[in-house]
Write a protein that holds these residues in place. Structure first.
Motif, PDB file in Angstrom:
ATOM      1  N   VAL A   4      19.030 -14.008  35.818  1.00  0.00           N
ATOM      2  CA  VAL A   4      19.894 -13.843  36.990  1.00  0.00           C
ATOM      3  C   VAL A   4      19.026 -13.387  38.152  1.00  0.00           C
ATOM      4  O   VAL A   4      18.155 -12.525  37.992  1.00  0.00           O
ATOM      5  N   VAL A   5      19.283 -13.964  39.307  1.00  0.00           N
ATOM      6  CA  VAL A   5      18.506 -13.657  40.510  1.00  0.00           C
ATOM      7  C   VAL A   5      19.471 -13.410  41.659  1.00  0.00           C
ATOM      8  O   VAL A   5      20.276 -14.286  42.001  1.00  0.00           O
ATOM      9  N   GLU A   6      19.388 -12.211  42.256  1.00  0.00           N
ATOM     10  CA  GLU A   6      20.251 -11.865  43.383  1.00  0.00           C
ATOM     11  C   GLU A   6      19.566 -12.188  44.701  1.00  0.00           C
ATOM     12  O   GLU A   6      18.338 -12.208  44.787  1.00  0.00           O
ATOM     13  N   SER A   7      20.393 -12.355  45.720  1.00  0.00           N
ATOM     14  CA  SER A   7      19.889 -12.498  47.080  1.00  0.00           C
ATOM     15  C   SER A   7      21.000 -12.100  48.036  1.00  0.00           C
ATOM     16  O   SER A   7      22.168 -12.015  47.650  1.00  0.00           O
ATOM     17  N   GLY A   8      20.623 -11.843  49.287  1.00  0.00           N
ATOM     18  CA  GLY A   8      21.621 -11.627  50.317  1.00  0.00           C
ATOM     19  C   GLY A   8      21.772 -10.208  50.818  1.00  0.00           C
ATOM     20  O   GLY A   8      22.594  -9.956  51.694  1.00  0.00           O
ATOM     21  N   GLY A   9      21.006  -9.274  50.307  1.00  0.00           N
ATOM     22  CA  GLY A   9      21.125  -7.913  50.804  1.00  0.00           C
ATOM     23  C   GLY A   9      20.556  -7.784  52.207  1.00  0.00           C
ATOM     24  O   GLY A   9      20.016  -8.731  52.774  1.00  0.00           O
ATOM     25  N   GLY A  10      20.691  -6.578  52.770  1.00  0.00           N
ATOM     26  CA  GLY A  10      20.156  -6.346  54.098  1.00  0.00           C
ATOM     27  C   GLY A  10      20.733  -5.115  54.739  1.00  0.00           C
ATOM     28  O   GLY A  10      21.369  -4.293  54.079  1.00  0.00           O
ATOM     29  N   LEU A  11      20.503  -5.013  56.039  1.00  0.00           N
ATOM     30  CA  LEU A  11      20.981  -3.876  56.831  1.00  0.00           C
ATOM     31  C   LEU A  11      22.141  -4.338  57.706  1.00  0.00           C
ATOM     32  O   LEU A  11      22.039  -5.377  58.380  1.00  0.00           O
ATOM     33  N   VAL A  12      23.219  -3.584  57.693  1.00  0.00           N
ATOM     34  CA  VAL A  12      24.394  -3.942  58.475  1.00  0.00           C
ATOM     35  C   VAL A  12      25.038  -2.666  58.991  1.00  0.00           C
ATOM     36  O   VAL A  12      24.920  -1.610  58.379  1.00  0.00           O
ATOM     37  N   GLN A  13      25.705  -2.759  60.123  1.00  0.00           N
ATOM     38  CA  GLN A  13      26.416  -1.605  60.668  1.00  0.00           C
ATOM     39  C   GLN A  13      27.748  -1.420  59.944  1.00  0.00           C
ATOM     40  O   GLN A  13      28.320  -2.375  59.405  1.00  0.00           O
ATOM     41  N   ALA A  14      28.239  -0.195  59.959  1.00  0.00           N
ATOM     42  CA  ALA A  14      29.532   0.085  59.365  1.00  0.00           C
ATOM     43  C   ALA A  14      30.595  -0.832  59.960  1.00  0.00           C
ATOM     44  O   ALA A  14      30.614  -1.068  61.172  1.00  0.00           O
ATOM     45  N   GLY A  15      31.452  -1.351  59.093  1.00  0.00           N
ATOM     46  CA  GLY A  15      32.469  -2.300  59.515  1.00  0.00           C
ATOM     47  C   GLY A  15      32.040  -3.746  59.410  1.00  0.00           C
ATOM     48  O   GLY A  15      32.868  -4.652  59.542  1.00  0.00           O
ATOM     49  N   ASP A 111      27.460  -2.898  28.564  1.00  0.00           N
ATOM     50  CA  ASP A 111      28.055  -4.153  28.084  1.00  0.00           C
ATOM     51  C   ASP A 111      27.421  -5.388  28.696  1.00  0.00           C
ATOM     52  O   ASP A 111      27.842  -6.509  28.397  1.00  0.00           O
ATOM     53  N   TYR A 112      26.418  -5.198  29.548  1.00  0.00           N
ATOM     54  CA  TYR A 112      25.723  -6.312  30.193  1.00  0.00           C
ATOM     55  C   TYR A 112      24.265  -6.316  29.742  1.00  0.00           C
ATOM     56  O   TYR A 112      23.593  -5.295  29.804  1.00  0.00           O
ATOM     57  N   ASN A 113      23.807  -7.454  29.277  1.00  0.00           N
ATOM     58  CA  ASN A 113      22.478  -7.489  28.684  1.00  0.00           C
ATOM     59  C   ASN A 113      21.437  -8.255  29.483  1.00  0.00           C
ATOM     60  O   ASN A 113      20.267  -8.276  29.100  1.00  0.00           O
ATOM     61  N   TYR A 114      21.831  -8.889  30.572  1.00  0.00           N
ATOM     62  CA  TYR A 114      20.850  -9.573  31.417  1.00  0.00           C
ATOM     63  C   TYR A 114      21.050  -9.083  32.851  1.00  0.00           C
ATOM     64  O   TYR A 114      22.157  -9.154  33.383  1.00  0.00           O
ATOM     65  N   TRP A 115      19.948  -8.646  33.461  1.00  0.00           N
ATOM     66  CA  TRP A 115      20.012  -8.010  34.768  1.00  0.00           C
ATOM     67  C   TRP A 115      19.051  -8.652  35.746  1.00  0.00           C
ATOM     68  O   TRP A 115      17.945  -9.074  35.375  1.00  0.00           O
ATOM     69  N   GLY A 116      19.471  -8.691  37.011  1.00  0.00           N
ATOM     70  CA  GLY A 116      18.575  -9.121  38.062  1.00  0.00           C
ATOM     71  C   GLY A 116      17.721  -7.960  38.537  1.00  0.00           C
ATOM     72  O   GLY A 116      17.839  -6.828  38.068  1.00  0.00           O
ATOM     73  N   GLN A 117      16.892  -8.248  39.531  1.00  0.00           N
ATOM     74  CA  GLN A 117      15.944  -7.251  40.024  1.00  0.00           C
ATOM     75  C   GLN A 117      16.574  -6.313  41.054  1.00  0.00           C
ATOM     76  O   GLN A 117      15.995  -5.276  41.381  1.00  0.00           O
ATOM     77  N   GLY A 118      17.728  -6.661  41.551  1.00  0.00           N
ATOM     78  CA  GLY A 118      18.411  -5.819  42.524  1.00  0.00           C
ATOM     79  C   GLY A 118      18.106  -6.230  43.954  1.00  0.00           C
ATOM     80  O   GLY A 118      17.041  -6.771  44.253  1.00  0.00           O
ATOM     81  N   THR A 119      19.068  -5.975  44.830  1.00  0.00           N
ATOM     82  CA  THR A 119      18.899  -6.255  46.242  1.00  0.00           C
ATOM     83  C   THR A 119      19.464  -5.071  47.036  1.00  0.00           C
ATOM     84  O   THR A 119      20.547  -4.561  46.731  1.00  0.00           O
ATOM     85  N   GLN A 120      18.734  -4.642  48.039  1.00  0.00           N
ATOM     86  CA  GLN A 120      19.119  -3.446  48.803  1.00  0.00           C
ATOM     87  C   GLN A 120      20.184  -3.788  49.830  1.00  0.00           C
ATOM     88  O   GLN A 120      20.038  -4.756  50.589  1.00  0.00           O
ATOM     89  N   VAL A 121      21.232  -2.974  49.855  1.00  0.00           N
ATOM     90  CA  VAL A 121      22.256  -3.051  50.895  1.00  0.00           C
ATOM     91  C   VAL A 121      22.280  -1.697  51.598  1.00  0.00           C
ATOM     92  O   VAL A 121      22.471  -0.664  50.958  1.00  0.00           O
ATOM     93  N   THR A 122      22.062  -1.723  52.897  1.00  0.00           N
ATOM     94  CA  THR A 122      22.062  -0.492  53.688  1.00  0.00           C
ATOM     95  C   THR A 122      23.095  -0.627  54.795  1.00  0.00           C
ATOM     96  O   THR A 122      23.043  -1.579  55.572  1.00  0.00           O
ATOM     97  N   VAL A 123      24.021   0.321  54.846  1.00  0.00           N
ATOM     98  CA  VAL A 123      25.069   0.318  55.862  1.00  0.00           C
ATOM     99  C   VAL A 123      24.848   1.525  56.763  1.00  0.00           C
ATOM    100  O   VAL A 123      24.902   2.668  56.313  1.00  0.00           O
ATOM    101  N   SER A 124      24.602   1.256  58.027  1.00  0.00           N
ATOM    102  CA  SER A 124      24.346   2.341  58.978  1.00  0.00           C
ATOM    103  C   SER A 124      25.638   2.770  59.662  1.00  0.00           C
ATOM    104  O   SER A 124      26.535   1.957  59.894  1.00  0.00           O
ATOM    105  N   SER A 125      25.713   4.030  59.992  1.00  0.00           N
ATOM    106  CA  SER A 125      26.929   4.559  60.628  1.00  0.00           C
ATOM    107  C   SER A 125      26.870   4.453  62.136  1.00  0.00           C
ATOM    108  O   SER A 125      25.846   4.122  62.713  1.00  0.00           O
TER     109      SER A 125
END
Length: 125
Positions: A4-15, A111-125
């Motif tokens: 499994v491969v994740e994508s799409g994280g990033g920095l976004v403002q609140a809302g 209960d989950y046995n296959y994991w991706g590497q993770g993607t950072q999501v940062t929400v600024s206030s």
């Protein structure tokens, strides 16, 4: 094995909004469900949302209900997490995971046995 491969994280403002993608490959016929989990610094990994492999059942953690939507594209073996009305508390590393067991609906990382590497999501206030 399932990859499994994740994508799409990033920095976004609140809302704001982000969409995460998770592509699964390999022995996907063995997968019962796909889930999204997140882990903030100093906290345990927690359940966010899950979907059955055929897409007929979806589950959400209470704090994201009405804001996040999990879906899948069967032809592409891809799961999406649409995140709207993001809050600073949503800041975390988001992980996609696949479960080859029938207990995928229990919302537990174990209960989950296959994991991706993770993607950072940062929400600024």
């Amino acid at each position: 094995q399932v990859q499994v491969v994740e994508s799409g994280g990033g920095l976004v403002q609140a809302g704001g909004s982000l969409r995460l993608s998770c592509a699964a490959s390999g022995r996907t016929l063995s997968v019962y469900g796909m889930g999204w989990f997140r882990q903030a610094p100093g906290k345990e990994r927690e359940f966010v949302a899950a979907i059955s492999w055929r897409g007929t059942t979806t589950l959400y953690e209470d704090s994201v209900k009405g804001r996040f939507t999990i879906s899948r594209d069967n032809a592409a073996n891809t799961v999406y997490l649409q995140m709207n009305s993001l809050k600073p508390d949503d800041t975390a590393v988001y992980y996609c995971a696949a479960s080859s067991g029938s207990s995928w609906f229990r919302k537990r990382p174990v209960d989950y046995n296959y994991w991706g590497q993770g993607t950072q999501v940062t929400v600024s206030s």
